[in-house]
Write an enzyme that holds these catalytic residues in place. Structure first.
Site, PDB file in Angstrom:
ATOM      1  N   GLY A 136      -4.326  -4.501  -3.758  1.00 20.00           N
ATOM      2  CA  GLY A 136      -5.369  -3.507  -3.985  1.00 20.00           C
ATOM      3  C   GLY A 136      -4.682  -2.225  -4.390  1.00 20.00           C
ATOM      4  N   HIS A 137      -4.818  -1.854  -5.652  1.00 16.98           N
ATOM      5  CA  HIS A 137      -4.109  -0.682  -6.168  1.00 16.98           C
ATOM      6  C   HIS A 137      -5.127   0.362  -6.614  1.00 16.98           C
ATOM      7  CE1 HIS A 137      -0.675  -3.721  -7.223  1.00 16.98           C
ATOM      8  NE2 HIS A 137      -0.829  -3.541  -5.932  1.00 16.98           N
ATOM      9  N   LYS A 174       1.966   1.941  -5.127  1.00 16.83           N
ATOM     10  CA  LYS A 174       2.542   1.334  -6.353  1.00 16.83           C
ATOM     11  C   LYS A 174       1.640   1.570  -7.558  1.00 16.83           C
ATOM     12  CE  LYS A 174       2.512  -2.623  -4.239  1.00 16.83           C
ATOM     13  NZ  LYS A 174       2.187  -2.199  -2.854  1.00 16.83           N
ATOM     14  N   ASP A 217       0.810  -1.223   0.000  1.00 18.74           N
ATOM     15  CA  ASP A 217       0.000   0.000   0.000  1.00 18.74           C
ATOM     16  C   ASP A 217       0.841   1.270   0.000  1.00 18.74           C
ATOM     17  OD1 ASP A 217      -2.243  -1.656   0.106  1.00 18.74           O
ATOM     18  OD2 ASP A 217      -2.221  -1.678   2.302  1.00 18.74           O
ATOM     19  N   GLN A 250       2.205  -6.169  -3.056  1.00 14.48           N
ATOM     20  CA  GLN A 250       2.633  -6.226  -1.649  1.00 14.48           C
ATOM     21  C   GLN A 250       3.931  -5.420  -1.455  1.00 14.48           C
ATOM     22  OE1 GLN A 250       1.675  -9.710  -3.026  1.00 14.48           O
ATOM     23  NE2 GLN A 250      -0.280  -8.751  -2.677  1.00 14.48           N
TER      24      GLN A 250
END
Ligand code: GDP
Ligand code: IMO
Ligand code: MG
Length: 429
Positions: A40-41, A16, A13, A223
């Site tokens: 989750g991006h 990225k 988080d 990650q």
């Protein structure tokens, strides 16, 4: 012009997705190489927010987007994510999207097992995303996974299903659960197979062609290094290698292809899930960081734990992952603090350490040693050039790069794509 590998240098988080999206318009292909839809991006482009978990962040700019062999793929989630993006006007077709035919699949039985284990672990749980990532990687390494290419040969799947179900039925029995419903699983696979197979191919071949043509490849890590199964805060980690070297193995290109390693680094520290976190702040300052940084997980909606910047951890991540330069993100979240702190070392049972030790008990016991700096009263939010930054914010950036022994290549000052300062172009390196 070289390739760029983006990795998270903390506990995920770091931003990225935003940076990959920003770089993607100058890349010819974007490749995911590990993890799955535990990622989750969040990408913000003008008024539109895109949330990606499995698809490479390059898909939003229409850049060729590839899911490499190192990813574990949930076909039902894939279908959902494609539909969601298409509803937002993003094109996803066989021209701009490909999936490695050797990817291991995440099946409903993996999600079941993830949940059963976490529930049984009680307070000792890892705090996984519950998406079946760990169990799917276990089956891949245990040589009993169903892979993307198997979807084209479902009539011959019986011996593989025997092996897989024998393993899972024994585990499920231990949790008091019924055996896997094989007929239902096979029917679900038959139903979803065409969706996945429309994009499946030997992506190593496609990448070889891309590379031969002199095109630029952007590898997108998920990650962060501290969640790496070898180098992270084991056992509170994910089940893949998140370091830069995985870009090669997880996509089918040699190690020389990884190019400039861009470590994404948040200007403070966050973590979601259980595990040690030396600079965690359980006070009003932690609360303030969480509120200003909107620190809620994209995947699970969980509140992220927050703390000061830990230079020891980031220096370690940069060394382990061979980071060439960093993108420092969320600098704006520190706007308006009278004082800011940076962790420069640890105290462990009377000794001073300049690294995070491997043992979980030691990791939990280290006490941070802080250096304090004046904060800045001006704003960095939305800054797009170095000249827009308050002098004291520049001092903070300079101190960070000094302590982590790695230069800053980019600075991010808001969620918006264009609120990004380019210091050194990773593609020109
Ligand atoms: P990722 O998993 O590394 O892609 O990061 P996430 O997308 O899960 O979390 C980063 C969050 O911070 C997202 O909501 C982004 O929109 C947001 N973000 C990224 N860069 C910045 C920044 O420079 N400033 C602020 N305030 N938010 C940012
Ligand atoms: P992105 O790509 C932050 C964490 C989970 C849990 C541990 C294991 O958005 O940075 P898993 O489901 O992988 O078995 O969970 O890893 N985790 C993440 N934390 N960002 C992520 O991805 C994460 N993916 C997994 O919270 O602690
Ligand atoms: Mg995330």
């Amino acid at each position: 012009m070289g390739n760029v590998t983006v990795i998270g240098a903390q506990w995920g988080d770091e931003g990225k997705g935003k940076i990959v999206d920003w770089l993607a318009s100058r890349a010819d292909a974007v490749v995911r190489f590990q993890g799955g839809h535990n990622a989750g991006h969040t990408l913000v482009v003008g008024e539109t927010t895109y949330k990606l978990s499995l698809l490479p962040s390059g898909i939003v700019t229409g850049t060729l987007s590839i899911i490499g062999n190192g990813v574990v793929l949930d076909p039902w989630h894939l279908k959902e994510e494609i539909a969601k993006l298409e509803a937002q006007g993003v094109r996803v077709d066989a021209d701009n999207f490909a999936i490695a035919d050797s990817c291991a699949l995440i099946l409903p039985l993996h999600r079941d097992l993830d949940g059963l284990r976490e529930t049984a672990a009680g307070t000792g749980k890892i705090g996984t995303t519950g998406r079946g990532i760990g169990p799917a990687y276990e089956d891949k390494v245990g040589r009993r996974a169903i892979r993307v290419c198997d979807l084209a040969h479902l009539d011959a799947l019986s011996p593989q299903l025997d092996r897989l179900c024998a393993h899972h039925d024994a585990l499920r029995a231990g949790f008091g659960q019924p055996p896997v419903d094989r007929a239902a699983l096979l029917a679900e696979l038959r139903d979803i197979a065409p969706t996945v197979l429309a994009y499946a191919q030997p992506v190593w071949k496609r990448l070889k062609k891309v590379r031969k043509a002199g095109a630029r490849i952007l590898f997108e890590g998920a990650q962060g290094v501290l969640l790496d199964v070898d180098h992270g805060t084991y056992p509170f980690v994910t089940s893949s290698n998140t370091v830069s070297g995985t870009a090669a193995a997880g996509s089918g290109l040699g190690p020389a292809s990884t190019g400039f390693v861009l470590g994404i680094v948040k200007a403070y520290t966050t973590r979601v899930g259980s595990g040690p976190f030396p600079t965690e702040l359980a006070d009003a300052t932690g609360q303030r960081l969480g509120e200003r940084g909107r620190e809620f997980g994209t995947v699970t909606g969980r509140k992220r734990r927050c703390g000061w910047f830990d230079a020891v951890l980031v220096r370690q991540s940069c060394a382990i992952s061979g980071v060439t330069g960093i993108a420092l993100t969320k600098l704006d979240v520190l706007d308006g603090f009278d004082q800011v702190r940076i962790c420069t070392g640890y105290r462990l049972r009377g000794k001073i350490l300049d690294y995070l030790p491997a043992h979980a008990a030691d990791q939990a016991a280290v006490e941070p040693i802080y250096e304090e700096m004046d904060g800045w009263q001006g704003t960095t939010a939305g800054a797009r050039s170095w000249a827009d930054l308050p002098a004291q914010a520049i001092k903070y950036i300079q101190r960070v790069q000094e302590l982590i022994e790695t230069p800053v290549a980019l600075v991010s000052t808001s969620p918006e794509r264009e609120d990004t300062i380019l210091v050194r172009d990773p593609f020109d390196d």
